[in-house]
Every structure is written in C-alpha cells, then in structure tokens.
Motif scaffolding. Structure first.
Motif, PDB file in Angstrom:
ATOM      1  N   LEU A 202       0.842  -1.232   0.401  1.00 15.93           N
ATOM      2  CA  LEU A 202       0.037  -0.386   0.153  1.00 15.93           C
ATOM      3  C   LEU A 202       0.551   1.223   0.038  1.00 15.93           C
ATOM      4  O   LEU A 202       0.629   2.567  -0.999  1.00 15.93           O
ATOM      5  CB  LEU A 202      -1.083  -0.081   1.447  1.00 15.93           C
ATOM      6  N   LEU A 203       1.780   1.243   1.236  1.00 14.51           N
ATOM      7  CA  LEU A 203       2.685   2.466   0.862  1.00 14.51           C
ATOM      8  C   LEU A 203       3.650   2.535  -0.368  1.00 14.51           C
ATOM      9  O   LEU A 203       3.512   3.694  -1.209  1.00 14.51           O
ATOM     10  CB  LEU A 203       3.841   1.724   1.716  1.00 14.51           C
ATOM     11  N   VAL A 204       4.013   1.206  -1.200  1.00 10.78           N
ATOM     12  CA  VAL A 204       4.538   1.666  -2.827  1.00 10.78           C
ATOM     13  C   VAL A 204       3.221   2.425  -3.435  1.00 10.78           C
ATOM     14  O   VAL A 204       3.351   3.083  -4.327  1.00 10.78           O
ATOM     15  CB  VAL A 204       5.264   0.234  -2.770  1.00 10.78           C
ATOM     16  N   ALA A 205       2.589   1.586  -3.392  1.00  6.23           N
ATOM     17  CA  ALA A 205       1.360   2.008  -4.847  1.00  6.23           C
ATOM     18  C   ALA A 205       0.995   2.984  -4.359  1.00  6.23           C
ATOM     19  O   ALA A 205       1.043   3.972  -6.031  1.00  6.23           O
ATOM     20  CB  ALA A 205       0.534   1.309  -4.606  1.00  6.23           C
ATOM     21  N   HIS A 206       1.210   3.840  -3.430  1.00  9.39           N
ATOM     22  CA  HIS A 206       1.230   5.389  -3.122  1.00  9.39           C
ATOM     23  C   HIS A 206       1.789   6.505  -2.323  1.00  9.39           C
ATOM     24  O   HIS A 206       1.543   7.491  -2.607  1.00  9.39           O
ATOM     25  CB  HIS A 206      -0.643   5.203  -1.775  1.00  9.39           C
ATOM     26  N   GLU A 207       3.209   6.165  -3.205  1.00  7.82           N
ATOM     27  CA  GLU A 207       4.953   6.310  -2.952  1.00  7.82           C
ATOM     28  C   GLU A 207       4.220   7.969  -2.935  1.00  7.82           C
ATOM     29  O   GLU A 207       4.722   9.392  -2.737  1.00  7.82           O
ATOM     30  CB  GLU A 207       5.308   5.920  -3.271  1.00  7.82           C
ATOM     31  N   ASP A 208       3.636   8.327  -4.438  1.00  7.87           N
ATOM     32  CA  ASP A 208       3.960   9.857  -5.330  1.00  7.87           C
ATOM     33  C   ASP A 208       2.702  10.342  -4.336  1.00  7.87           C
ATOM     34  O   ASP A 208       2.703  11.900  -4.034  1.00  7.87           O
ATOM     35  CB  ASP A 208       3.047   9.372  -6.332  1.00  7.87           C
ATOM     36  N   GLU A 209       1.818  10.225  -3.744  1.00  5.93           N
ATOM     37  CA  GLU A 209       0.386  10.781  -2.841  1.00  5.93           C
ATOM     38  C   GLU A 209       1.275  10.930  -1.407  1.00  5.93           C
ATOM     39  O   GLU A 209       0.753  12.039  -1.361  1.00  5.93           O
ATOM     40  CB  GLU A 209      -0.187  10.073  -3.294  1.00  5.93           C
ATOM     41  N   LEU A 210       2.553  10.101  -0.893  1.00  5.98           N
ATOM     42  CA  LEU A 210       2.642  10.434   0.574  1.00  5.98           C
ATOM     43  C   LEU A 210       3.506  11.570   0.941  1.00  5.98           C
ATOM     44  O   LEU A 210       4.487  11.887  -0.428  1.00  5.98           O
ATOM     45  CB  LEU A 210       3.570   8.977   1.140  1.00  5.98           C
ATOM     46  N   PRO A 211       3.514  11.943   1.849  1.00  3.18           N
ATOM     47  CA  PRO A 211       4.850  13.304   1.508  1.00  3.18           C
ATOM     48  C   PRO A 211       6.374  12.615   1.690  1.00  3.18           C
ATOM     49  O   PRO A 211       6.018  11.370   1.871  1.00  3.18           O
ATOM     50  CB  PRO A 211       5.095  13.646   4.102  1.00  3.18           C
ATOM     51  N   ALA A 212       6.970  13.421   1.083  1.00  7.20           N
ATOM     52  CA  ALA A 212       8.490  12.954   0.837  1.00  7.20           C
ATOM     53  C   ALA A 212       8.994  11.962   1.367  1.00  7.20           C
ATOM     54  O   ALA A 212      10.090  11.303   1.541  1.00  7.20           O
ATOM     55  CB  ALA A 212       9.262  13.913  -0.006  1.00  7.20           C
ATOM     56  N   ASP A 213       8.814  12.820   3.286  1.00  5.28           N
ATOM     57  CA  ASP A 213      10.228  12.229   3.953  1.00  5.28           C
ATOM     58  C   ASP A 213       9.004  10.737   4.731  1.00  5.28           C
ATOM     59  O   ASP A 213      10.263  10.267   5.899  1.00  5.28           O
ATOM     60  CB  ASP A 213      10.067  13.028   5.190  1.00  5.28           C
ATOM     61  N   TRP A 214       8.076  10.327   4.496  1.00  4.08           N
ATOM     62  CA  TRP A 214       7.543   9.095   4.513  1.00  4.08           C
ATOM     63  C   TRP A 214       8.210   7.421   3.945  1.00  4.08           C
ATOM     64  O   TRP A 214       7.888   6.402   4.626  1.00  4.08           O
ATOM     65  CB  TRP A 214       5.428   8.557   4.141  1.00  4.08           C
ATOM     66  N   LEU A 215       8.746   7.889   3.056  1.00  2.00           N
ATOM     67  CA  LEU A 215       9.597   6.810   2.422  1.00  2.00           C
ATOM     68  C   LEU A 215      10.638   6.954   1.703  1.00  2.00           C
ATOM     69  O   LEU A 215      11.714   8.069   2.066  1.00  2.00           O
ATOM     70  CB  LEU A 215       8.571   6.431   0.765  1.00  2.00           C
TER      71      LEU A 215
END
Length: 115
Positions: free
Chosen positions: A102-115
C-alpha cells in the motif's frame, strides 16, 4: 554486534497485531529496509534502508543493527545471517506485506519523508 538481533526470541507470525505492524513501520530506516525486501528476491545487506543523505552513516548503521533489526526480528518480520550480514524475509513478513504494498502503490501521494 549483528548476531544480537538474531538471538532475540521471535514471536510467531500469528502474534502480529496492527499495533505491531505500525510499530515495525514507525521508522524510515525500517520502512526502507522492508520495502527493499519486498521488492527483492535476494537477501539484503544490513546497510539497505540507510539514508545516504544522513551525515553520520555510522550512527545510522549502529541504530540499524542495535535498534531496528532487533525490533523487526522480534516480530518475526525478518531473519538475519550473522556470517554474511544479510537479512531475509521472516515468517511474519507476509503479514506486513499488504501495508508495504500500500505504501509503495501510493508513494507519489505520500509526503516525501515517509519513504
């Protein structure tokens, strides 16, 4: 030392709760390491997941070996080989896999420092 985290008593995979999963994902180094394992079929070097932009890589490596790896091993999410300094997916990895995907699939939508 590296072998410290391997000797910690691991929980069985059925013991992973949502709180455990969120705790395991609660640090960027752990998230990066777990995503590396998710996307790879080969064992990952324990330096995987270290942020290259960190000024003190030695402190990051020490935290990885003495904080992050023991935590993930205690949950059964990873296993380690003290001879090769590699980590592999543990018996509970599949329980955390949907959250990682889920994190990888939505990486572009998450704040930059989350991953």
């Amino acid at each position: 030392s590296f072998h410290c985290f391997i000797t910690i008593m691991q929980q069985s995979s059925s013991d992973i709760t949502m709180d455990d999963a969120l705790d395991a994902l609660g640090d960027t180094q752990r998230r990066n390491l777990l995503i590396s394992l998710l996307e790879s079929t080969a064992p990952e070097e324990i330096t995987a997941g270290l942020d290259d932009s960190e000024q003190d890589t030695m402190d990051s490596l020490i935290r990885m070996r003495h904080v992050h790896l023991p935590k993930l091993a205690a949950y059964g999410i990873i296993e380690g080989d003290k001879k090769t300094d590699n980590v592999t997916k543990g018996p509970a990895f599949d329980e955390i896999k949907p959250l990682l995907e889920l994190l990888v699939a939505h990486e572009d939508e998450l704040p930059a420092d989350w991953l």
